[in-house]
Motif scaffolding. Structure first.
Motif, PDB file in Angstrom:
ATOM      1  N   LEU A  97       0.851  -1.204   0.000  1.00 22.82           N
ATOM      2  CA  LEU A  97      -0.084   0.008   0.128  1.00 22.82           C
ATOM      3  C   LEU A  97       1.057   1.479  -0.041  1.00 22.82           C
ATOM      4  O   LEU A  97       1.795   1.263   0.725  1.00 22.82           O
ATOM      5  CB  LEU A  97      -1.024   0.046   1.241  1.00 22.82           C
ATOM      6  N   TYR A  98       0.539   2.443  -0.838  1.00 23.08           N
ATOM      7  CA  TYR A  98       1.328   3.424  -0.916  1.00 23.08           C
ATOM      8  C   TYR A  98       0.769   4.939  -1.205  1.00 23.08           C
ATOM      9  O   TYR A  98      -0.720   4.629  -1.273  1.00 23.08           O
ATOM     10  CB  TYR A  98       2.453   3.447  -2.034  1.00 23.08           C
ATOM     11  N   TYR A  99       1.100   5.804  -0.675  1.00 25.09           N
ATOM     12  CA  TYR A  99       0.276   7.018  -0.873  1.00 25.09           C
ATOM     13  C   TYR A  99       0.607   7.685  -2.446  1.00 25.09           C
ATOM     14  O   TYR A  99       1.586   7.836  -2.903  1.00 25.09           O
ATOM     15  CB  TYR A  99       0.755   7.932   0.349  1.00 25.09           C
ATOM     16  N   PHE A 100      -0.580   7.626  -3.071  1.00 22.62           N
ATOM     17  CA  PHE A 100      -0.614   8.433  -4.352  1.00 22.62           C
ATOM     18  C   PHE A 100      -0.391  10.028  -4.073  1.00 22.62           C
ATOM     19  O   PHE A 100      -0.909  10.893  -4.146  1.00 22.62           O
ATOM     20  CB  PHE A 100      -2.065   8.436  -5.003  1.00 22.62           C
ATOM     21  N   HIS A 101       0.897  10.276  -3.936  1.00 25.14           N
ATOM     22  CA  HIS A 101       1.673  11.696  -3.503  1.00 25.14           C
ATOM     23  C   HIS A 101       1.297  12.683  -4.794  1.00 25.14           C
ATOM     24  O   HIS A 101       1.336  13.836  -4.205  1.00 25.14           O
ATOM     25  CB  HIS A 101       3.030  11.564  -2.960  1.00 25.14           C
ATOM     26  N   ARG A 102       1.107  12.467  -5.916  1.00 19.36           N
ATOM     27  CA  ARG A 102       0.980  13.161  -7.002  1.00 19.36           C
ATOM     28  C   ARG A 102      -0.565  13.489  -7.266  1.00 19.36           C
ATOM     29  O   ARG A 102      -0.871  13.928  -8.460  1.00 19.36           O
ATOM     30  CB  ARG A 102       1.834  12.613  -8.130  1.00 19.36           C
ATOM     31  N   SER A 103      -1.163  12.601  -6.555  1.00 15.33           N
ATOM     32  CA  SER A 103      -2.823  12.456  -7.058  1.00 15.33           C
ATOM     33  C   SER A 103      -3.502  13.821  -6.329  1.00 15.33           C
ATOM     34  O   SER A 103      -3.201  13.944  -5.088  1.00 15.33           O
ATOM     35  CB  SER A 103      -3.268  11.227  -6.556  1.00 15.33           C
ATOM     36  N   GLU A 104      -4.436  14.487  -6.954  1.00 11.93           N
ATOM     37  CA  GLU A 104      -5.041  15.565  -6.252  1.00 11.93           C
ATOM     38  C   GLU A 104      -6.674  15.556  -6.699  1.00 11.93           C
ATOM     39  O   GLU A 104      -7.031  15.340  -7.770  1.00 11.93           O
ATOM     40  CB  GLU A 104      -4.501  16.758  -6.638  1.00 11.93           C
ATOM     41  N   GLY A 105      -7.306  15.451  -5.533  1.00 14.83           N
ATOM     42  CA  GLY A 105      -9.022  15.475  -5.959  1.00 14.83           C
ATOM     43  C   GLY A 105      -9.300  14.151  -6.476  1.00 14.83           C
ATOM     44  O   GLY A 105      -8.686  13.188  -6.527  1.00 14.83           O
ATOM     45  N   PHE A 106     -10.771  14.094  -6.621  1.00 15.72           N
ATOM     46  CA  PHE A 106     -11.049  12.935  -7.253  1.00 15.72           C
ATOM     47  C   PHE A 106     -12.575  13.452  -7.917  1.00 15.72           C
ATOM     48  O   PHE A 106     -13.120  14.275  -7.599  1.00 15.72           O
ATOM     49  CB  PHE A 106     -11.351  11.987  -6.293  1.00 15.72           C
ATOM     50  N   ASN A 107     -13.046  12.627  -8.805  1.00 16.55           N
ATOM     51  CA  ASN A 107     -14.542  12.545  -9.336  1.00 16.55           C
ATOM     52  C   ASN A 107     -15.096  11.251  -9.129  1.00 16.55           C
ATOM     53  O   ASN A 107     -14.450  10.389  -9.014  1.00 16.55           O
ATOM     54  CB  ASN A 107     -14.342  12.933 -11.057  1.00 16.55           C
ATOM     55  N   ILE A 158      12.069  -5.590  -6.187  1.00 13.73           N
ATOM     56  CA  ILE A 158      10.806  -6.009  -6.598  1.00 13.73           C
ATOM     57  C   ILE A 158      10.551  -6.078  -8.131  1.00 13.73           C
ATOM     58  O   ILE A 158      11.468  -5.309  -8.897  1.00 13.73           O
ATOM     59  CB  ILE A 158       9.404  -5.278  -5.915  1.00 13.73           C
ATOM     60  N   GLN A 159       9.566  -6.697  -8.703  1.00 11.22           N
ATOM     61  CA  GLN A 159       9.238  -6.931 -10.123  1.00 11.22           C
ATOM     62  C   GLN A 159       7.703  -6.747 -10.147  1.00 11.22           C
ATOM     63  O   GLN A 159       6.694  -6.969  -9.290  1.00 11.22           O
ATOM     64  CB  GLN A 159       9.573  -8.087 -10.865  1.00 11.22           C
ATOM     65  N   ASN A 160       7.444  -6.334 -11.624  1.00 13.10           N
ATOM     66  CA  ASN A 160       5.872  -6.054 -11.802  1.00 13.10           C
ATOM     67  C   ASN A 160       5.672  -4.832 -11.140  1.00 13.10           C
ATOM     68  O   ASN A 160       4.598  -4.724 -10.616  1.00 13.10           O
ATOM     69  CB  ASN A 160       5.236  -7.209 -11.661  1.00 13.10           C
ATOM     70  N   VAL A 161       6.351  -3.706 -11.437  1.00 11.12           N
ATOM     71  CA  VAL A 161       6.161  -2.657 -10.753  1.00 11.12           C
ATOM     72  C   VAL A 161       5.706  -1.540 -11.445  1.00 11.12           C
ATOM     73  O   VAL A 161       6.210  -0.863 -12.599  1.00 11.12           O
ATOM     74  CB  VAL A 161       7.420  -1.956  -9.937  1.00 11.12           C
ATOM     75  N   GLY A 162       4.427  -0.897 -11.157  1.00 12.21           N
ATOM     76  CA  GLY A 162       3.788   0.189 -11.969  1.00 12.21           C
ATOM     77  C   GLY A 162       3.607   1.327 -10.927  1.00 12.21           C
ATOM     78  O   GLY A 162       2.588   1.713 -10.878  1.00 12.21           O
ATOM     79  N   ILE A 163       4.546   1.632 -10.342  1.00  5.94           N
ATOM     80  CA  ILE A 163       4.583   2.699  -9.137  1.00  5.94           C
ATOM     81  C   ILE A 163       5.494   3.730  -9.594  1.00  5.94           C
ATOM     82  O   ILE A 163       6.659   3.498  -9.980  1.00  5.94           O
ATOM     83  CB  ILE A 163       4.841   2.217  -7.923  1.00  5.94           C
ATOM     84  N   LEU A 164       4.997   5.000  -9.370  1.00  4.20           N
ATOM     85  CA  LEU A 164       5.748   6.274  -9.646  1.00  4.20           C
ATOM     86  C   LEU A 164       7.006   6.197  -8.551  1.00  4.20           C
ATOM     87  O   LEU A 164       7.119   6.048  -7.446  1.00  4.20           O
ATOM     88  CB  LEU A 164       5.043   7.535  -9.381  1.00  4.20           C
ATOM     89  N   ASP A 165       8.187   6.930  -9.242  1.00  2.00           N
ATOM     90  CA  ASP A 165       9.280   6.785  -8.470  1.00  2.00           C
ATOM     91  C   ASP A 165       9.263   7.898  -7.387  1.00  2.00           C
ATOM     92  O   ASP A 165       8.605   9.132  -7.393  1.00  2.00           O
ATOM     93  CB  ASP A 165      10.658   7.510  -9.526  1.00  2.00           C
ATOM     94  N   GLY A 166       9.886   7.435  -6.225  1.00  2.00           N
ATOM     95  CA  GLY A 166       9.889   8.208  -5.076  1.00  2.00           C
ATOM     96  C   GLY A 166       8.580   8.210  -4.134  1.00  2.00           C
ATOM     97  O   GLY A 166       8.060   9.001  -3.265  1.00  2.00           O
ATOM     98  N   THR A 167       7.538   7.114  -4.608  1.00  2.00           N
ATOM     99  CA  THR A 167       6.155   7.145  -3.767  1.00  2.00           C
ATOM    100  C   THR A 167       6.447   6.572  -2.383  1.00  2.00           C
ATOM    101  O   THR A 167       7.236   5.578  -2.101  1.00  2.00           O
ATOM    102  CB  THR A 167       5.462   5.986  -4.584  1.00  2.00           C
ATOM    103  N   PRO A 168       5.808   7.279  -1.345  1.00  2.00           N
ATOM    104  CA  PRO A 168       5.728   6.748   0.067  1.00  2.00           C
ATOM    105  C   PRO A 168       4.956   5.483   0.236  1.00  2.00           C
ATOM    106  O   PRO A 168       3.974   5.214  -0.328  1.00  2.00           O
ATOM    107  CB  PRO A 168       5.230   7.853   0.812  1.00  2.00           C
TER     108      PRO A 168
END
Lengths: 158, 158
Positions: free
Chosen positions: A56-66, A109-119
């Protein structure tokens, strides 16, 4: 409610949101690294016995939602909670990745679709008897499920 | 980092931590309800096509954590992140449950091992192609995996 506190960072080759694979299925073989902070490393004991882990990680570049979104693999607006869109009331990401090695607080790890620097918030071992239900229906995804692995993200993640 | 904000509540027959099934596998057939708050209900569109959903929730009765724990199904101390113990640096719970119906913001669910009144953070549809890796190794769990479904929690969750 409690504030989230990172226990480490995820490193990958994805420096920008655009061009990222939208799911681990589209990230097969893509390598990454998890660095767990010193004070949490004692918690990694025995993890190397597992081939797959839930992050589990924090989408630190994600803002708001619809509440309605058009998913990448679709052309219809869908309810947010019926999609895997990262812009959410609680912007928490979930990935199941392959674990190759654990060494001094660093997980390869492998099969990584996570942004670099993600908390990183959380590591849990993957176990099919808990995490893999059988006789599954997948709604609107059924029609598009065979085509997902090649798709890439675009502006909709921003 | 951002604070967590509940999007609903989970209701179940489990009023106390002791006696709870330790995993959905031990909660087969146990029914529960998710009530999604009014302002998020538009996000539930299309969810009823899915037979299983991933819930993230806040372990509101969990306090503190130890980096080494003796899991319910074991007698050895294991690294926290190699277990599924709920007392964690970020006390977030993850369950994959069966979804029976969605009606006016109320989800009827099965295979529920979640405490009554638990704050809900997140709903995501379960899809095997994203969430079910193959060729899996499960470390220390291998030896005990066949016996888990009958186990119940005890003081270690508190």
């Amino acid at each position: 409610m409690t504030e989230l506190k990172p226990i480490g960072l995820v490193y990958s080759s994805f420096k920008e949101l655009s061009g990222m694979p939208i799911q681990p299925a589209g990230a097969v073989g893509v390598k990454g690294t998890v660095e767990v902070f010193d004070e949490y490393r004692a918690g990694l004991k025995d993890l190397d016995g597992f081939s797959h882990i839930i992050l589990l990680y924090y989408f630190h570049r994600s803002e708001g939602f619809n509440l309605q979104v058009v998913p990448f693999m679709d052309s219809e607006p869908r309810g947010l909670f019926a999609t895997r869109a990262p812009r959410r009331p609680n912007p928490i990401g979930l990935s199941i990745v392959q674990l190759d090695t654990v060494e001094e607080g660093v997980l390869k790890i492998q099969n990584v679709g996570i942004l670099d620097g993600t908390p990183l918030l959380y590591i849990k071992p993957y176990a099919p008897e808990f995490d893999a239900p059988v006789k599954v229906r997948t709604g609107w995804l059924e029609a598009v499920r065979k085509t997902v692995s090649g798709r890439r993200s675009d502006w909709r993640f921003k």
